[in-house]
Design a protein around this motif. Structure first.
Motif, PDB file in Angstrom:
ATOM      1  N   SER A   1      31.119  49.524  35.980  1.00 17.19           N
ATOM      2  CA  SER A   1      31.307  50.079  37.142  1.00 17.19           C
ATOM      3  C   SER A   1      32.419  51.375  37.496  1.00 17.19           C
ATOM      4  O   SER A   1      33.069  51.205  36.829  1.00 17.19           O
ATOM      5  CB  SER A   1      30.468  50.083  38.136  1.00 17.19           C
ATOM      6  OG  SER A   1      31.349  49.049  38.946  1.00 17.19           O
ATOM      7  N   GLU A   2      32.176  51.806  38.179  1.00 20.80           N
ATOM      8  CA  GLU A   2      33.435  53.031  38.883  1.00 20.80           C
ATOM      9  C   GLU A   2      34.045  52.329  39.996  1.00 20.80           C
ATOM     10  O   GLU A   2      34.765  52.623  40.043  1.00 20.80           O
ATOM     11  CB  GLU A   2      32.367  53.973  39.933  1.00 20.80           C
ATOM     12  CG  GLU A   2      31.521  53.492  41.391  1.00 20.80           C
ATOM     13  CD  GLU A   2      30.912  52.172  41.500  1.00 20.80           C
ATOM     14  OE1 GLU A   2      30.534  52.487  42.528  1.00 20.80           O
ATOM     15  OE2 GLU A   2      30.389  52.470  40.251  1.00 20.80           O
ATOM     16  N   ASP A   3      33.986  51.021  40.065  1.00 18.73           N
ATOM     17  CA  ASP A   3      34.908  50.410  40.117  1.00 18.73           C
ATOM     18  C   ASP A   3      36.883  50.053  38.803  1.00 18.73           C
ATOM     19  O   ASP A   3      37.422  50.012  39.467  1.00 18.73           O
ATOM     20  CB  ASP A   3      34.485  48.860  40.568  1.00 18.73           C
ATOM     21  CG  ASP A   3      34.157  48.777  41.160  1.00 18.73           C
ATOM     22  OD1 ASP A   3      34.421  49.467  42.794  1.00 18.73           O
ATOM     23  OD2 ASP A   3      33.467  48.155  42.303  1.00 18.73           O
ATOM     24  N   MET A   4      35.667  50.493  37.581  1.00 18.54           N
ATOM     25  CA  MET A   4      37.113  50.347  36.780  1.00 18.54           C
ATOM     26  C   MET A   4      37.375  48.763  36.868  1.00 18.54           C
ATOM     27  O   MET A   4      38.563  49.303  36.843  1.00 18.54           O
ATOM     28  CB  MET A   4      37.334  51.692  36.600  1.00 18.54           C
ATOM     29  CG  MET A   4      36.575  53.001  37.164  1.00 18.54           C
ATOM     30  SD  MET A   4      37.711  54.576  37.742  1.00 18.54           S
ATOM     31  CE  MET A   4      39.087  54.373  36.417  1.00 18.54           C
ATOM     32  N   PRO A   5      37.400  47.664  36.653  1.00 20.91           N
ATOM     33  CA  PRO A   5      37.790  46.713  36.500  1.00 20.91           C
ATOM     34  C   PRO A   5      38.670  46.962  35.159  1.00 20.91           C
ATOM     35  O   PRO A   5      38.832  47.614  33.877  1.00 20.91           O
ATOM     36  CB  PRO A   5      36.768  45.977  36.446  1.00 20.91           C
ATOM     37  CG  PRO A   5      35.931  46.327  35.156  1.00 20.91           C
ATOM     38  CD  PRO A   5      35.605  47.754  35.908  1.00 20.91           C
ATOM     39  N   SER A   6      39.794  46.197  35.157  1.00 18.51           N
ATOM     40  CA  SER A   6      40.407  46.387  34.449  1.00 18.51           C
ATOM     41  C   SER A   6      40.913  45.548  32.817  1.00 18.51           C
ATOM     42  O   SER A   6      39.748  44.744  33.265  1.00 18.51           O
ATOM     43  CB  SER A   6      42.062  45.655  34.849  1.00 18.51           C
ATOM     44  OG  SER A   6      42.159  44.181  35.168  1.00 18.51           O
ATOM     45  N   ALA A   7      41.341  45.686  31.927  1.00 17.59           N
ATOM     46  CA  ALA A   7      41.430  45.238  30.917  1.00 17.59           C
ATOM     47  C   ALA A   7      41.616  43.925  30.802  1.00 17.59           C
ATOM     48  O   ALA A   7      40.461  43.002  30.499  1.00 17.59           O
ATOM     49  CB  ALA A   7      42.141  45.851  30.007  1.00 17.59           C
ATOM     50  N   THR A   8      42.805  43.447  31.532  1.00 20.53           N
ATOM     51  CA  THR A   8      42.458  41.830  31.919  1.00 20.53           C
ATOM     52  C   THR A   8      41.695  40.887  32.616  1.00 20.53           C
ATOM     53  O   THR A   8      40.761  39.918  32.124  1.00 20.53           O
ATOM     54  CB  THR A   8      43.568  41.850  32.512  1.00 20.53           C
ATOM     55  OG1 THR A   8      44.709  41.703  32.135  1.00 20.53           O
ATOM     56  CG2 THR A   8      43.913  40.085  33.277  1.00 20.53           C
ATOM     57  N   GLU A   9      40.636  42.197  33.742  1.00 20.37           N
ATOM     58  CA  GLU A   9      39.526  41.310  33.902  1.00 20.37           C
ATOM     59  C   GLU A   9      38.322  41.328  33.279  1.00 20.37           C
ATOM     60  O   GLU A   9      37.559  40.347  33.484  1.00 20.37           O
ATOM     61  CB  GLU A   9      38.691  42.258  35.865  1.00 20.37           C
ATOM     62  CG  GLU A   9      39.956  42.046  36.886  1.00 20.37           C
ATOM     63  CD  GLU A   9      39.838  43.551  37.512  1.00 20.37           C
ATOM     64  OE1 GLU A   9      39.166  42.709  38.810  1.00 20.37           O
ATOM     65  OE2 GLU A   9      40.301  44.222  37.536  1.00 20.37           O
ATOM     66  N   VAL A  10      38.095  42.602  32.572  1.00 14.99           N
ATOM     67  CA  VAL A  10      36.748  42.454  31.687  1.00 14.99           C
ATOM     68  C   VAL A  10      37.411  41.290  30.366  1.00 14.99           C
ATOM     69  O   VAL A  10      35.982  40.736  31.030  1.00 14.99           O
ATOM     70  CB  VAL A  10      37.143  43.713  30.867  1.00 14.99           C
ATOM     71  CG1 VAL A  10      35.989  43.579  29.487  1.00 14.99           C
ATOM     72  CG2 VAL A  10      36.304  44.447  31.657  1.00 14.99           C
TER      73      VAL A  10
END
Length: 348
Positions: A243-252
């Motif tokens: 989403s527009e929250d743009m989770p970090s690569a670590t979160e993904v």
């Protein structure tokens, strides 16, 4: 395995429910909302019907559940579409009457936080439609993106195969909905970059599941609308987008890792990964920063899939998420991923 079926389609002239199962942003930003309603009437020939919480900011979960029930129970309503997403639709799920909705199946269109309701419908045996919110897609300044408009029309009114195509032009930079000047012209777009295929040596056809990655993570944490027997998803096509929250690569990576530990990822022989949104008002990335963000997300996805589902066919940058255009994908419906031909066909 849950038996899934496609609910009857509306026809031009029919009434369509417009609800806000998550956020009442139509009350805060009326310009894209009213434009979206106008296009439903003029371009699709549908008559939108609003509900008490549709324009109400801060509505309670019970109020939103009541609107969902009223929309599905009314025999004069032939389809249901979300105004927009939000961030707490998960609180509505425990209040929903599954038998009422199962007895009155209708096509539902929405994405982002509406992943909650799409998952609920799938578990109720009803195919939904990932995409097509009123404010973002129908309310796009200037004109709807032609690929969005064509996909939504096909999903609303037709049944059968529909081939998705890579975006010819796309964007993820937004303008202020509170400014009337925003709606004087179409937003700026960039040339399309096509899809990127990994393990494209087979043809997969299966039922879809997934949605917004952040919402899937919340559903997993709350243990809601996720099959306790992962074999429910065997042979399916996984849809994921951020989403527009743009989770970090670590979160993904962490969310995908946890899905892998639960035994979910290996169930899906194909993954469609939506083009990531790389710009938002709180994080107005430069083109260079945006490219780094997208690259980091792709590497996070690949790292997780190599660990838990190394043979899965992956298609990156499919236009079905928080970017523009937005292709509608049947949720729980049939998706065909043709690796050798590098084609994706959905069944509406």
């Amino acid at each position: 395995m849950t038996s899934l079926f496609y609910p009857p389609k509306p026809s031009p002239g029919d009434r369509i429910a417009v609800i806000s199962p998550s956020s009442g942003l139509p009350g805060l930003f009326p310009l894209p909302y009213e434009l979206g309603l106008e296009r439903l009437r003029k371009e699709y020939g549908l008559e939108p019907v609003e509900y008490p919480a549709t324009r109400k900011m801060g509505s309670s979960p019970r109020e939103r559940a009541d609107d969902i029930h009223a929309a599905f129970a009314d025999p004069g309503i032939k389809a249901v579409i979300a105004s927009i997403g939000g961030d707490d639709q998960i609180t509505v799920l425990p209040l929903l009457d599954r038998e009422l909705i199962r007895a009155n199946p209708k096509p539902f269109f929405g994405m982002s936080d509406n992943t909650n309701l799409l998952a609920f419908l799938r578990n109720s045996g009803i195919v939904g439609y990932h995409g097509g919110s009123v404010m973002c897609e129908l309310g796009r300044p200037g004109a709807m993106h032609p690929q969005t408009a064509d996909s939504l029309r096909a999903a609303l009114f037709t049944s059968g195969p529909y081939e998705l195509k890579p975006a010819e032009r796309w964007r993820d930079v937004d303008r202020d909905w509170a400014d009337p000047a925003t709606f004087d012209a179409e937003p700026e777009t960039r040339p399309g970059t096509g899809w990127t295929w990994v393990n494209s040596d087979r043809v997969i056809e299966g039922r879809s599941w997934g949605g917004c990655l952040e919402i899937i993570g919340w559903l997993l944490m709350a243990d809601r609308e996720i099959a306790h027997d992962p074999s429910e998803y065997d042979g399916g096509v996984l849809l994921l987008e951020t989403s527009e929250d743009m989770p970090s690569a670590t979160e993904v990576f962490s969310t995908l890792r946890n899905m892998g530990e639960r035994g979910l990822l290996r169930r899906f022989p194909a993954l469609l990964m939506g083009r990531p949104k790389t710009w938002f008002f709180e994080r107005p990335n430069t083109p260079e920063d945006a490219a780094r963000y997208a690259s980091g997300q792709r590497e996070a996805v690949l790292r997780a899939m190599r660990a838990y589902a190394p043979d899965t066919t992956i298609v990156f940058d499919v236009d079905f998420g928080h970017t523009d255009p937005q292709l509608v994908i049947p949720y729980g419906g049939t998706v065909r991923v043709d690796g050798p031909g590098q084609r994706i066909t959905v069944t509406y």
